[in-house]
Design an enzyme around this catalytic site. Structure first.
Site, PDB file in Angstrom:
ATOM      1  N   GLU A 109      40.554  26.796  41.484  1.00 34.38           N
ATOM      2  CA  GLU A 109      39.900  25.488  41.406  1.00 34.38           C
ATOM      3  C   GLU A 109      38.787  25.497  40.358  1.00 34.38           C
ATOM      4  OE1 GLU A 109      40.830  26.206  45.859  1.00 34.38           O
ATOM      5  OE2 GLU A 109      40.434  27.395  44.077  1.00 34.38           O
TER       6      GLU A 109
ATOM      7  N   CYS B 200      37.679  27.813  48.900  1.00 39.55           N
ATOM      8  CA  CYS B 200      36.564  28.595  49.435  1.00 39.55           C
ATOM      9  C   CYS B 200      35.278  27.776  49.330  1.00 39.55           C
ATOM     10  CB  CYS B 200      36.421  29.918  48.677  1.00 39.55           C
ATOM     11  SG  CYS B 200      35.714  29.783  47.020  1.00 39.55           S
TER      12      CYS B 200
ATOM     13  N   GLU C  64      41.386  37.843  39.020  1.00 38.90           N
ATOM     14  CA  GLU C  64      40.601  38.856  39.708  1.00 38.90           C
ATOM     15  C   GLU C  64      40.062  39.898  38.741  1.00 38.90           C
ATOM     16  OE1 GLU C  64      42.887  38.707  44.007  1.00 38.90           O
ATOM     17  OE2 GLU C  64      43.213  40.449  42.723  1.00 38.90           O
TER      18      GLU C  64
END
Length: 139
Positions: free
Chosen positions: A55, A88, A44
């Site tokens: 991923e 996502c 992050e």
């Protein structure tokens, strides 16, 4: 490599996640055609936009390490979620371009729940351009 071992590798990668803002750590393990396992974890950033999912970290690392897109054998992803974690939308799109449509994707959580799927099942009708043509005077 069996899927249990690949999920264990993803869990090891998860322990290296940098998630000070969300507290949501994710790990991934990408199995290459030559049997090597490449780890990915989420990283992050306070600006959020520059953050990267586990991923994509594993896939981008694989390409940077010289592996050819679509040469991977499987990927496992794990997180602390109520059911098996799911990638996502951005990761699904990257997987659709860099992985074979039938590549197995093993999704897990910390409680041992597992869901098996494929890249194409995660993103049916994915947007994928044809491979780029060489550029230069001959093209």
């Amino acid at each position: 490599m069996d899927e249990k071992k690949l999920l264990e590798e993803a869990a090891a990668a998860r322990s290296r996640a940098y998630a000070p803002y969300s507290g949501f750590s994710v790990g991934s393990a990408l199995l290459t055609a030559d049997g090597r396992v490449l780890h990915g974890c989420n990283v992050e950033n306070a600006a959020f936009g520059p953050s990267n999912c586990a991923e994509r970290t594993a896939l981008f690392r694989a390409v940077a390490d010289g592996y050819s897109p679509r040469s991977f054998r499987a990927m496992a992803v794990i997180g602390d979620t109520p059911g098996p974690i799911t990638p996502c939308g951005v990761c699904r799109q990257v997987m659709a371009e860099l992985c074979a449509p039938d590549m197995p994707v093993i999704l897990g959580n910390l409680r041992g729940e597992v869901r098996r799927t494929t890249v194409s099942a995660l993103l049916p009708g994915a947007f994928v351009l044809p491979p780029a043509r060489p550029q230069g005077p001959e093209s």
